[in-house]
Enzyme design. Structure first.
Site, mmCIF file in Angstrom:
data_model
loop_
_atom_site.group_PDB
_atom_site.id
_atom_site.type_symbol
_atom_site.label_atom_id
_atom_site.label_comp_id
_atom_site.label_asym_id
_atom_site.label_seq_id
_atom_site.Cartn_x
_atom_site.Cartn_y
_atom_site.Cartn_z
ATOM 1 N N GLY A 33 -10.348 -6.330 13.209
ATOM 2 C CA GLY A 33 -9.676 -5.536 14.714
ATOM 3 C C GLY A 33 -8.387 -4.340 13.882
ATOM 4 O O GLY A 33 -8.005 -4.148 12.571
ATOM 5 N N HIS B 153 -26.082 -19.685 10.212
ATOM 6 C CA HIS B 153 -25.038 -20.717 10.469
ATOM 7 C C HIS B 153 -26.764 -21.746 10.485
ATOM 8 O O HIS B 153 -26.194 -22.996 10.154
ATOM 9 C CB HIS B 153 -25.373 -21.699 12.504
ATOM 10 C CG HIS B 153 -24.426 -22.302 12.632
ATOM 11 N ND1 HIS B 153 -24.046 -23.178 11.433
ATOM 12 C CD2 HIS B 153 -23.643 -22.512 13.685
ATOM 13 C CE1 HIS B 153 -23.361 -24.234 11.809
ATOM 14 N NE2 HIS B 153 -22.956 -23.850 13.439
ATOM 15 N N SER C 26 -16.741 -4.389 8.489
ATOM 16 C CA SER C 26 -16.740 -3.351 9.449
ATOM 17 C C SER C 26 -15.840 -3.775 10.313
ATOM 18 O O SER C 26 -15.109 -4.548 10.981
ATOM 19 C CB SER C 26 -17.961 -3.955 11.144
ATOM 20 O OG SER C 26 -18.226 -3.383 12.007
ATOM 21 N N ASN C 27 -14.823 -1.917 9.736
ATOM 22 C CA ASN C 27 -13.912 -2.505 10.252
ATOM 23 C C ASN C 27 -13.775 -1.604 11.886
ATOM 24 O O ASN C 27 -13.661 -0.166 11.832
ATOM 25 C CB ASN C 27 -13.018 -1.224 9.166
ATOM 26 C CG ASN C 27 -11.244 -0.948 9.253
ATOM 27 O OD1 ASN C 27 -10.420 -1.723 10.262
ATOM 28 N ND2 ASN C 27 -11.198 -0.038 8.657
ATOM 29 N N ASP D 41 -19.592 5.073 10.799
ATOM 30 C CA ASP D 41 -19.717 5.759 11.174
ATOM 31 C C ASP D 41 -20.248 7.378 11.615
ATOM 32 O O ASP D 41 -19.596 8.428 10.872
ATOM 33 C CB ASP D 41 -19.128 5.853 12.471
ATOM 34 C CG ASP D 41 -19.505 6.255 13.847
ATOM 35 O OD1 ASP D 41 -21.013 6.211 14.407
ATOM 36 O OD2 ASP D 41 -18.997 6.816 14.859
ATOM 37 N N ARG E 12 1.067 -1.298 -0.247
ATOM 38 C CA ARG E 12 0.000 -0.262 -0.043
ATOM 39 C C ARG E 12 0.339 1.033 -0.214
ATOM 40 O O ARG E 12 0.844 2.250 -0.834
ATOM 41 C CB ARG E 12 -0.883 0.137 1.145
ATOM 42 C CG ARG E 12 -2.103 1.551 1.274
ATOM 43 C CD ARG E 12 -3.594 1.497 2.686
ATOM 44 N NE ARG E 12 -1.771 1.478 4.113
ATOM 45 C CZ ARG E 12 -2.129 2.402 5.100
ATOM 46 N NH1 ARG E 12 -3.520 2.059 4.830
ATOM 47 N NH2 ARG E 12 -1.406 2.682 5.683
ATOM 48 N N ASP F 27 -21.148 -23.852 7.589
ATOM 49 C CA ASP F 27 -21.469 -24.286 8.874
ATOM 50 C C ASP F 27 -19.346 -23.858 8.508
ATOM 51 O O ASP F 27 -19.022 -23.364 8.511
ATOM 52 C CB ASP F 27 -21.153 -26.098 8.929
ATOM 53 C CG ASP F 27 -20.167 -26.088 7.331
ATOM 54 O OD1 ASP F 27 -19.419 -25.902 6.931
ATOM 55 O OD2 ASP F 27 -20.612 -27.211 6.381
#
Length: 535
Positions: A477, A505, A452-453, A402, A344, A509
């Site tokens: 994370g 689920h 979702s960062n 957000d 990057r 699986d």
């Protein structure tokens, strides 16, 4: 001439039957006079006149079904200029209003020289109400066709409403910050050529009567204690609904308005005082807004109440639905992104030349689109009765943003077809639109898998809730520099990122999501391998 829209008359009620009209076309009516009785699936409800005037048209015949937020009758307010065109009409005119359709933008018919009501059109699938964010015009202001008039916020996006034709704004029916309903009047305007009547002020419909500031005269005492000229307690439908929500009878709340009308402020004050308000409070001194002195002023330790609206309201509903109807399971993994960070850094100057900010998110999305080739069920969804799996042709990756309005999840369409630079540019556009509250509804629809960062805000682990009807979501994370062993068992410094998957689920699986995550991880840990698969 104004259209009276059938108001909310009970929770969950969308239509009712007209049982009996108490008036006929041409009758003169007074404020709070009973006009019609309707039967819902729960009770017989009496609808009263919002203000004094004359009935010009009854849109729904006795025995027919009326829709909530659809025109029920038309009336000419007291003092409003009349014309021959406003004379009662029969037959077909009623049918025009029986079922307000989704066509945009709709305008209630009005006679020549009089104002028209602009009816809020359908502005998105499943949307029934929105909040007025900002009026772009004021009463008396001239408008051109297609000129932006007002910005509204739905539970999905901010939408700009434009003028259907040129004219002059006559009246704004809904104040900024208030909630309005689809198919309800938003504002009134005088079409071009009919501005002459703009100088004649028209009483604002559906506005509460100004509260009395003087002590009641002796002969008015009884009516101010709760009985209007028709032997009933005057109150707007919204006030009656508020009373029902709190299990209160109208007679329990002393009214401070004209002829004992119970105002919203009266109900709230009654609730604040625990229902012990006495009649003496009715004649107590009041401010210009109808409050008792000091009412509404901050009190130490006071609970601040904020209505749950817009994006936050829909998020609350959808998260509860997803968490209670989808069996979630989590899968965690660590990814070494040392090489990805270095790549990057090398590509960032080239992206900046194209005015594109290159983050790690485009790499996450491209690697995900490639991993879907190996496990396509991660990009599928179940049908409504969970009897079929639908494999989707495009990978539309959603990303949680957000925003000021709350959590939004716009998605990049067709990630598998876009270049890395193209994905980065689209991420930049969607992020800016979402944070400014102007993301388009189309950008929020059609997502197939989400990211979702949470790490961007400092989180290491999370257990995300699936964005139904998608079947998987991953929480990323923060990246940490941690000691790890290399192939020669030497301790080295590596950039480690934690990820946590949530899967549905019912169709995914542990083995499936592990294989998918391994493929995704492989592309991110050795990013140059993605070049082998780029078309």
């Amino acid at each position: 001439m104004s259209d009276f829209m059938l108001p909310d008359i009970g929770e969950g009620i969308v239509e009712c039957e007209v049982v009996e009209w108490r008036v006929a076309e041409g009758d003169v009516i007074e404020e709070d006079q009973p006009v019609v009785e309707v039967m819902t699936d729960k009770a017989l409800v009496e609808i009263t006149a919002p203000e004094a005037g004359r009935i010009t048209r009854l849109y729904v015949d006795k025995g027919e079904i009326a829709k909530v937020h659809a025109p029920l009758f038309a009336y000419e307010a007291e003092g409003e200029a009349s014309s021959e065109a406003e004379a009662p009409q029969a037959g077909p005119a009623r049918e025009e209003h029986a079922e307000p359709g989704p066509a945009a933008p709709s305008v209630a018919p009005a006679p020549a020289g009089a104002s028209k009501d602009f009816i809020l059109p359908d502005i998105g699938e499943g949307i029934v109400e929105c909040e007025i964010v900002e009026w772009r015009v004021a009463e008396g202001e001239r408008i051109a066709e297609d000129q932006p008039v007002v910005d509204v916020m739905t539970d999905k996006a901010r939408v700009e409403i434009t003028a259907p034709e040129a004219g002059v704004v006559h009246r704004l029916h809904v104040a900024q910050g208030e909630i309005t309903r689809v198919h309800a009047p938003l504002y009134a305007y005088l079409p071009e050529g009919g501005e002459a009547v703009a100088e004649t002020p028209v009483p604002r419909r559906a506005s509460p009567a100004p509260p009395e500031t003087e002590a009641p005269r002796a002969e008015e005492g009884e009516s101010r204690r709760g009985r209007g000229p028709y032997g009933r307690i005057p109150a707007a439908p919204a006030v009656r609904r508020l009373l029902r929500e709190h299990g209160l009878a109208l007679s329990e709340v002393p009214g401070s308005g004209k002829q004992g009308r119970v105002l919203k402020e009266d109900v709230l004050r009654h609730l604040e005082r625990g229902g012990d308000e006495t009649a003496a409070a009715v004649s107590a001194p009041r401010t210009a807004e109808g409050r008792a002195p000091g009412a509404g002023e901050p009190v130490a330790g006071e609970v601040r109440v904020e209505p749950l609206r817009g994006v936050r309201a829909v998020m609350a509903r959808r998260m509860v639905e997803a968490a209670t109807t989808i069996p979630h399971f989590q899968y965690g993994e660590e990814i070494d992104v040392t090489e990805l960070l270095a790549l990057r850094e090398r590509l960032k100057p080239r992206a900046e030349q194209e005015s594109v900010r290159l983050t790690l998110m485009p790499f996450f999305m491209k690697a995900m689109a490639l991993a879907v080739r190996e496990e396509p069920i991660l990009n599928a969804r179940l049908n409504d009765d969970a009897s079929e799996i639908h494999y989707l042709p495009a990978v539309n990756v959603g990303m949680a943003v957000d925003s000021r309005a709350g959590l939004l999840v716009p998605n990049v369409k067709g990630v598998e077809r876009r270049s890395l630079l193209g994905v980065a540019a689209e991420i930049q556009r969607l992020t800016e639109d979402a944070r400014s509250g102007k993301v388009a509804a189309s950008d929020l629809k059609g997502g197939t898998i989400s990211i979702s960062n949470i790490g961007a805000m400092g989180g290491t682990y999370a257990a995300p809730i699936i964005n139904a009807p998608e079947v998987a979501i991953v929480a990323i994370g923060k990246t940490q520099w941690l000691p790890r062993f290399d192939v020669d068992d030497r301790v080295v410094k590596r950039a480690i990122m934690t990820v946590t998957w949530s899967g549905d689920h019912r169709i995914i699986d542990g083995g499936t999501i592990a294989r998918f995550c391994n493929a995704w991880k492989g592309y991110l840990e050795a990013p140059e391998t993605m070049l082998l698969h780029l078309g």
